[in-house]
Enzyme design. Structure first.
Site, PDB file in Angstrom:
ATOM      1  N   SER A  50       0.832  -1.207   0.000  1.00 40.10           N
ATOM      2  CA  SER A  50       0.000   0.000   0.000  1.00 40.10           C
ATOM      3  C   SER A  50       0.862   1.251   0.000  1.00 40.10           C
ATOM      4  CB  SER A  50      -0.908   0.016   1.227  1.00 40.10           C
ATOM      5  OG  SER A  50      -0.130   0.190   2.400  1.00 40.10           O
ATOM      6  N   ASP A  82      -1.402  -1.423  -3.743  1.00 38.43           N
ATOM      7  CA  ASP A  82      -2.674  -1.562  -3.041  1.00 38.43           C
ATOM      8  C   ASP A  82      -3.051  -0.228  -2.405  1.00 38.43           C
ATOM      9  OD1 ASP A  82      -4.898  -2.835  -1.845  1.00 38.43           O
ATOM     10  OD2 ASP A  82      -3.751  -3.242  -0.018  1.00 38.43           O
ATOM     11  N   HIS A 178     -11.962  -4.459   6.677  1.00 37.91           N
ATOM     12  CA  HIS A 178     -10.513  -4.457   6.829  1.00 37.91           C
ATOM     13  C   HIS A 178     -10.142  -4.847   8.262  1.00 37.91           C
ATOM     14  CE1 HIS A 178     -10.038  -1.567   3.226  1.00 37.91           C
ATOM     15  NE2 HIS A 178      -9.511  -2.724   2.893  1.00 37.91           N
ATOM     16  N   GLY A 179      -9.100  -5.649   8.404  1.00 37.45           N
ATOM     17  CA  GLY A 179      -8.619  -6.009   9.730  1.00 37.45           C
ATOM     18  C   GLY A 179      -9.362  -7.192  10.329  1.00 37.45           C
ATOM     19  N   HIS A 205     -11.544  -6.998  -0.898  1.00 36.77           N
ATOM     20  CA  HIS A 205     -10.544  -6.642   0.095  1.00 36.77           C
ATOM     21  C   HIS A 205     -10.950  -7.252   1.443  1.00 36.77           C
ATOM     22  CE1 HIS A 205      -8.368  -3.087  -1.948  1.00 36.77           C
ATOM     23  NE2 HIS A 205      -8.995  -3.805  -2.882  1.00 36.77           N
TER      24      HIS A 205
END
Length: 277
Positions: A50, A82, A178-179, A205
């Protein structure tokens, strides 16, 4: 094998019915581990980084490390940006030798998102590099950004967005997060509807935490690429954490780094194998 062009990787995956994992790197150890894991599984995928993680290095360094990691590789692997934050980040990565790009302007309104993505697409396509864009917004923490919104991708916007931007891959928000701190609740009927409308393959994602059976079913809905970051980072960080908890005087960076490479490569190999079953 040299770093594979993103279009070639996409075509290869489509021809062989592969799901492409995109594994996030940060440094030398992670880069080597990802390449090793994909080769152990003998399956293709992406090494990606990223914009945020480029603070620790730069595009040229990551390209160099990836080339070194792929020196003895026998599987197709592309290098992907990313969550590219800016047009400048996109240009820097393409100029350095990245073979696939994501420009993430999903935080902007629809028209501004289109404008930013199209600008990146025009630049990348000149050099034969595919572009991933995002429509919708995921909950959770991605790098240093915490997002509490849950703006799922609107199917009615998909065709217009892809047509106006010219993007080659579309990252969608369908309850993925995310996460690892929020439980994903993937809406497969929504993904199916989007797949029926999207002219390009889809990307999910936040693969870490999503049940494998969900990912495997999602393959039926034009899902070509799924991102994994947290699973690999956890394997890396826990290697050092466990050693420290066992002995607070542990300080052999090289030994622990080599162990971390093994742990991360095994995680990557397991993930790419499972999602392609």
């Amino acid at each position: 094998m040299k770093i594979v062009n993103g279009f070639d990787l996409m075509n290869y995956a489509a021809a062989h019915h592969y799901m492409l994992p995109a594994f996030n790197t940060t440094n030398l150890e992670m880069t080597y581990a990802i390449a090793k894991g994909l080769n152990q599984a003998n399956l293709p995928g992406y090494i990606q980084i990223s914009s945020n993680n480029l603070r620790l290095s730069d595009p040229e360094t990551i390209v160099y490390l990836t080339k070194k990691a792929l020196k003895d590789s026998d599987v197709p692997i592309a290098l992907h940006l990313d969550h590219g934050k800016t047009y400048e980040d996109v240009k820097a990565c393409v100029n350095a030798g990245f073979t696939s790009i994501m420009i993430d302007a999903s935080h902007l309104d629809f028209e501004d998102n289109i404008k930013e993505v199209k600008k990146a697409v025009d630049y990348c396509h000149f050099y034969g590099v595919p572009v991933e864009a995002e429509l919708g917004c995921l909950q959770g923490k991605e790098e240093d950004i915490v997002n509490e919104a849950d703006a799922k991708t609107d199917p009615d916007m998909v065709q217009d967005f892809v047509k106006q931007t010219g993007c080659d891959l579309l990252a969608v928000a369908v309850g993925n997060v995310h996460g690892l701190d929020i439980e994903p609740k993937v809406d497969l009927p929504l993904l199916k509807k989007i797949s029926e409308l999207s002219p390009v393959p889809l990307v999910m994602h936040g693969g870490s935490g999503i049940p494998f059976e969900t990912i495997q079913e999602a393959r039926n809905y034009n899902l070509l690429k799924v991102n994994y970051g947290s699973d690999l980072r956890k394997a890396f960080v826990s290697t050092f954490g466990k050693a420290y908890e066992k002995n607070h005087n542990t300080c052999s960076v090289i030994e622990l780094s080599l162990e971390a490479v093994e742990n991360v490569s095994k995680t990557a190999a397991d993930l790419v194998t499972i999602i392609n079953q």
